[in-house]
Design a protein around this motif. Structure first.
Motif, PDB file in Angstrom:
ATOM      1  N   GLY A 139       0.831  -1.209   0.000  1.00  0.00           N
ATOM      2  CA  GLY A 139       0.000   0.000   0.000  1.00  0.00           C
ATOM      3  C   GLY A 139       0.860   1.252   0.000  1.00  0.00           C
ATOM      4  O   GLY A 139       0.601   2.212  -0.730  1.00  0.00           O
ATOM      5  N   SER A 214     -10.056  -1.828  10.254  1.00  0.00           N
ATOM      6  CA  SER A 214     -11.128  -2.580   9.595  1.00  0.00           C
ATOM      7  C   SER A 214     -10.855  -2.617   8.096  1.00  0.00           C
ATOM      8  O   SER A 214     -10.061  -1.839   7.567  1.00  0.00           O
ATOM      9  CB  SER A 214     -12.464  -1.886   9.840  1.00  0.00           C
ATOM     10  N   ARG A 215     -11.545  -3.534   7.444  1.00  0.00           N
ATOM     11  CA  ARG A 215     -11.432  -3.621   5.992  1.00  0.00           C
ATOM     12  C   ARG A 215     -11.847  -2.284   5.353  1.00  0.00           C
ATOM     13  O   ARG A 215     -11.246  -1.818   4.400  1.00  0.00           O
ATOM     14  CB  ARG A 215     -12.341  -4.745   5.495  1.00  0.00           C
ATOM     15  N   ALA A 216     -12.873  -1.637   5.944  1.00  0.00           N
ATOM     16  CA  ALA A 216     -13.372  -0.372   5.389  1.00  0.00           C
ATOM     17  C   ALA A 216     -12.276   0.692   5.355  1.00  0.00           C
ATOM     18  O   ALA A 216     -12.196   1.490   4.424  1.00  0.00           O
ATOM     19  CB  ALA A 216     -14.564   0.119   6.211  1.00  0.00           C
ATOM     20  N   VAL A 218      -9.017   0.190   5.058  1.00  0.00           N
ATOM     21  CA  VAL A 218      -8.071  -0.126   3.973  1.00  0.00           C
ATOM     22  C   VAL A 218      -8.686   0.235   2.620  1.00  0.00           C
ATOM     23  O   VAL A 218      -8.046   0.856   1.765  1.00  0.00           O
ATOM     24  CB  VAL A 218      -7.690  -1.629   4.007  1.00  0.00           C
ATOM     25  N   VAL A 219      -9.953  -0.114   2.454  1.00  0.00           N
ATOM     26  CA  VAL A 219     -10.643   0.172   1.185  1.00  0.00           C
ATOM     27  C   VAL A 219     -10.730   1.691   0.969  1.00  0.00           C
ATOM     28  O   VAL A 219     -10.492   2.186  -0.137  1.00  0.00           O
ATOM     29  CB  VAL A 219     -12.052  -0.482   1.177  1.00  0.00           C
ATOM     30  N   GLU A 220     -11.029   2.425   2.036  1.00  0.00           N
ATOM     31  CA  GLU A 220     -11.098   3.890   1.922  1.00  0.00           C
ATOM     32  C   GLU A 220      -9.757   4.435   1.422  1.00  0.00           C
ATOM     33  O   GLU A 220      -9.704   5.232   0.481  1.00  0.00           O
ATOM     34  CB  GLU A 220     -11.418   4.534   3.284  1.00  0.00           C
ATOM     35  N   LEU A 222      -7.226   2.916  -0.186  1.00  0.00           N
ATOM     36  CA  LEU A 222      -6.891   2.526  -1.568  1.00  0.00           C
ATOM     37  C   LEU A 222      -7.716   3.326  -2.578  1.00  0.00           C
ATOM     38  O   LEU A 222      -7.207   3.809  -3.592  1.00  0.00           O
ATOM     39  CB  LEU A 222      -7.164   1.037  -1.775  1.00  0.00           C
ATOM     40  N   GLY A 223      -9.004   3.484  -2.276  1.00  0.00           N
ATOM     41  CA  GLY A 223      -9.899   4.219  -3.177  1.00  0.00           C
ATOM     42  C   GLY A 223      -9.476   5.675  -3.309  1.00  0.00           C
ATOM     43  O   GLY A 223      -9.383   6.215  -4.420  1.00  0.00           O
ATOM     44  N   THR A 226      -6.182   6.155  -5.278  1.00  0.00           N
ATOM     45  CA  THR A 226      -6.418   5.986  -6.711  1.00  0.00           C
ATOM     46  C   THR A 226      -7.113   7.225  -7.286  1.00  0.00           C
ATOM     47  O   THR A 226      -6.737   7.723  -8.355  1.00  0.00           O
ATOM     48  CB  THR A 226      -7.258   4.714  -6.952  1.00  0.00           C
TER      49      THR A 226
END
Ligand SMILES: Nc1nc2c(ncn2[C@@H]2O[C@H](COP(=O)(O)OP(=O)(O)OP(=O)(O)O)[C@@H](O)[C@H]2O)c(=O)[nH]1
Ligand SMILES: [Mg+2]
Length: 247
Positions: A139, A214-216, A218-220, A222-223, A226
């Motif tokens: 990341g 939380s997964r959220a 990490v997703v936040e 990465l999003g 990008t």
């Protein structure tokens, strides 16, 4: 130097007292602001009690869990109003060793942003599983590459900002909450021309209490990275490389 340690907490009853006592021992010159999001386990009340005993410790109580980014923005605003000139970010779970703080504060005499870094020479993470290493390192490399950060550990949450850096960054407009918050602060600091240094740290896993990762989160991150990268490339094409710095 008038430093304020901003310590966000959510359910850190097993850590907060020892953290405050250790901070007083190792950096007696620092004031501490605990930013507690109404922890149901009574972290805020414990911090108040320790603060009443030791002095120079305040608690900013917020009504509900609002994420790390929000807690830091509130803490920075509180400290800037009271003329603190340096702001330490650190976790309350002993992943960030308070004993490393004098070194970070020394570097803050010369640099506007000091990042305690796991990924420069001398940095360590002794007890992570390979999968967590891969996620964190990958990341960081992705963010550094696509955003031109020139920072090895842009997700690190062990830092010192000068008041001037917070001003240049325009911290109040930062939108991300989790790891994305640290990356966005780094990206804005870089674009604003703030001086940045990475100082090696050893990052230990928390020994007591529960992680809020939380997964959220990490997703936040990465999003957002990008999204910023696409916007950066678009500006490069539209205006050329020089204008890209003026985000
Ligand atoms: N005020 C506030 N503090 C938070 C919130 N979420 C996490 N924290 C605190 O922020 C610090 C970092 O949170 P951790 O749960 O350790 O998350 P992490 O360090 O990303 O993940 P781990 O490495 O798994 O521990 C700790 O001091 C938490 O108590 C929040 O929503 N509000
Ligand atoms: Mg942690």
């Amino acid at each position: 130097m008038r430093p304020l340690v901003v310590l966000p907490t959510y359910n850190e009853i097993l850590n907060v007292e020892l953290m405050l006592r250790t901070l007083r021992e190792v950096v007696p010159e620092c004031h501490v602001l605990v930013v507690d999001d109404g922890s149901p386990d009574g972290t805020g009340a414990r911090a108040h009690a320790v603060g009443a005993e030791l002095g120079h410790i305040e608690v900013l109580e917020r009504s509900r869990k609002g994420g790390l980014g929000r807690a830091y923005r509130a803490g920075f605003a509180w400290g800037l109003e009271r003329d603190f000139d340096h702001f330490v970010e650190m976790d309350c779970d002993f992943s960030h060793d308070p004993r490393a703080l004098p070194g970070l504060l020394a570097a803050a005499k010369e640099y506007e942003v000091v990042i305690g870094s796991r990924y420069v020479r001398g940095g360590h993470i002794p007890n992570w599983a390979y999968s967590r290493h891969l996620l964190s390192r990958g990341g960081n490399q992705y963010a550094s590459l696509v955003l031109g950060l020139k920072v090895a550990d842009s997700t690190s949450g062990f830092r010192v900002y000068s008041a001037s850096a917070l001003d240049k960054i325009g911290y109040a407009d930062v939108t991300a909450e989790g790891y994305g918050f640290q990356i966005e602060m780094t990206y804005r600091a870089r674009n604003a021309g703030a001086s940045i240094i990475e100082v090696p740290i050893t990052f230990k896993d928390r020994q007591r209490g529960e992680s809020k990762m939380s997964r959220a989160i990490v997703v936040e991150a990465l999003g957002l990275v990008t999204e910023w990268a696409i916007e950066r490339q678009w500006r490069r094409v539209r205006y050329g490389a020089r204008r890209v710095r003026n985000r």
